[in-house]
Design a protein around this motif. Sequence first.
Motif, PDB file in Angstrom:
ATOM      1  N   ALA A   2       0.780  -1.152   0.168  1.00 52.12           N
ATOM      2  CA  ALA A   2       0.006   0.041  -0.521  1.00 52.12           C
ATOM      3  C   ALA A   2       0.669   1.245  -0.113  1.00 52.12           C
ATOM      4  N   ILE A   6      -1.913   1.374   6.768  1.00 45.61           N
ATOM      5  CA  ILE A   6      -2.713   1.112   6.478  1.00 45.61           C
ATOM      6  C   ILE A   6      -3.874   0.267   7.390  1.00 45.61           C
ATOM      7  N   GLU A  12     -11.721  -1.996   7.887  1.00 48.59           N
ATOM      8  CA  GLU A  12     -11.622  -0.927   7.169  1.00 48.59           C
ATOM      9  C   GLU A  12     -11.196  -1.004   5.164  1.00 48.59           C
ATOM     10  N   ARG A  15     -14.729   0.205   4.603  1.00 48.10           N
ATOM     11  CA  ARG A  15     -14.807   1.543   4.252  1.00 48.10           C
ATOM     12  C   ARG A  15     -13.784   1.761   2.620  1.00 48.10           C
ATOM     13  N   LEU A  16     -12.888   1.126   2.298  1.00 48.58           N
ATOM     14  CA  LEU A  16     -12.598   1.649   1.312  1.00 48.58           C
ATOM     15  C   LEU A  16     -12.738   1.240   0.666  1.00 48.58           C
ATOM     16  N   LYS A  17     -13.780   0.398  -0.237  1.00 53.15           N
ATOM     17  CA  LYS A  17     -14.672  -0.656  -0.436  1.00 53.15           C
ATOM     18  C   LYS A  17     -15.531   0.672  -1.126  1.00 53.15           C
ATOM     19  N   LYS A  19     -15.611   4.259  -0.365  1.00 52.35           N
ATOM     20  CA  LYS A  19     -14.843   5.794  -0.632  1.00 52.35           C
ATOM     21  C   LYS A  19     -14.067   4.936  -1.589  1.00 52.35           C
ATOM     22  N   GLN A  20     -13.832   3.783  -2.662  1.00 53.20           N
ATOM     23  CA  GLN A  20     -13.850   4.252  -3.889  1.00 53.20           C
ATOM     24  C   GLN A  20     -15.383   3.645  -5.125  1.00 53.20           C
ATOM     25  N   GLU A 177      -4.773   4.133  -5.899  1.00 51.44           N
ATOM     26  CA  GLU A 177      -4.493   4.308  -4.519  1.00 51.44           C
ATOM     27  C   GLU A 177      -5.297   3.617  -3.965  1.00 51.44           C
ATOM     28  N   ASN A 178      -6.826   3.934  -3.721  1.00 57.53           N
ATOM     29  CA  ASN A 178      -7.666   2.651  -3.249  1.00 57.53           C
ATOM     30  C   ASN A 178      -7.525   1.423  -3.191  1.00 57.53           C
ATOM     31  N   ASN A 181      -4.545  -0.136  -2.830  1.00 59.16           N
ATOM     32  CA  ASN A 181      -4.867  -0.338  -0.526  1.00 59.16           C
ATOM     33  C   ASN A 181      -6.024  -2.116   0.086  1.00 59.16           C
ATOM     34  N   ILE A 182      -6.875  -1.451  -1.520  1.00 56.25           N
ATOM     35  CA  ILE A 182      -8.591  -2.688  -1.431  1.00 56.25           C
ATOM     36  C   ILE A 182      -6.872  -4.584  -1.687  1.00 56.25           C
TER      37      ILE A 182
END
Length: 216
Positions: A2, A6, A12, A15-17, A19-20, A177-178, A181-182
């Motif tokens: 990443a 994170i 998390e 949350r990231l999904k 946000k994406q 970036e998402n 991180n995912i």
Amino acid sequence: MAGKTINPTRMELTRLKAKQKTALRGHKLLKDKRDGLMKQFMQEVRRTRQLRKRVEEGLAQANAAFTVASAVMSPEMLEQALMAPRLSTEVTVDQRNIMSIAVPVFHRAEQEAQPDLACYGFAQTSGELDDALQALNRVYSDLLELAQAEKTVQLLAQDIERTRRRVNALEYVVIPENQRNIRYITMKLEENERGNTTRLMKVKDMVLQDAHHYKS
């Protein structure tokens, strides 16, 4: 790996999904807005070019008539003839909305002090001065319209640039970036899941050994 530190947890990841998903939807909406603004911008640019051409032609005619008038009249007489204008003009500004952008709309309101445009007697003035004043009066409305169109083009261009930067930030920074991180969290969770499965299998094997006194 990443791009930043994170916490590789399921919360998390959820949350990231989310946000994406929001970033992708925002990216599409901003691209649609940018395309719509570009279409409107090109229409305003074409309109501005036509208005500028018309204004330049009108000013050229008025200037030519003033040049002839100044050649046949003395400077003192020309200044005296134009000293007391018969028309007073007031310009008011409203606004209209173009894709959430407030652009100005100019309105011209005239108050006539005398019934005629000419503010002088005709005995000692030339006909070219009449033509010059009439030409300036005709071009005045076009000048206001040109100012309105050019300001609209400027505001549209500024918003197009802001929208373009936001689209690029989402497309080349936030969304990739998402995604990284995912993938990172998913990989870590799968790795933890495999580790847990291995430990469970070892615990199960040890329990069986203790229960049946055998070695695998």
